[in-house]
Design a protein around this motif. Structure first.
Motif: not given
Length: 132
Positions: A72-90, A92-96
């Motif tokens: 159901n896509l209802d699960y928690d991401l571990p802290t390390l994955e969240v940090a990496r995802l936030n880094e990638l989002v940042g 992409v925002a800088a690239l834009a």
């Protein structure tokens, strides 16, 4: 304070449901029968013991609930994955932002070139009687 596994253990006195022929505990859960490969069963027993579950059945019940949550896509991401995802989002925002700045510079540069080819130059404008 009791753990969830201990409280579940206290509630799981089985009662035979004569209508359906299924086992149902006092907590409202129904029993089921599954077949596992011997290696999978051994691994499941290892992890059930390591995680502190009272029985393999409790571990399997928790595993089924967790698998359903993942489906159901209802699960928690571990802290390390969240940090990496936030880094990638940042990034992409800088690239834009860099792309928008590059677009603005190129557009301004071409506007200046077009103005020069027409003979327009802001340096040649009259300054209302002032010496240039």
């Amino acid at each position: 304070m009791t753990t969830p596994q201990e409280s579940k253990k206290k509630k799981t006195q089985s009662v035979r449901d004569t209508k359906k022929g299924a086992t149902q505990s006092s907590s409202g859960r129904q029993g089921m029968f599954i077949r596992l490969d011997p290696d999978d069963k051994q691994r499941a027993e290892y992890w059930a013991d390591k995680r502190g579950f009272s029985s393999l059945n409790e571990y399997v019940a928790e595993a089924v609930v967790e698998k359903i949550r993942r489906e159901n896509l209802d699960y928690d991401l571990p802290t390390l994955e969240v940090a990496r995802l936030n880094e990638l989002v940042g990034q992409v925002a800088a690239l834009a932002k860099n792309s928008a700045n590059l677009e603005r510079v190129v557009t301004t540069g071409f506007d200046s070139l077009i103005g020069l080819t027409r003979g327009d130059n802001y340096l040649l404008d009259d300054r209302d009687g002032e010496l240039a």
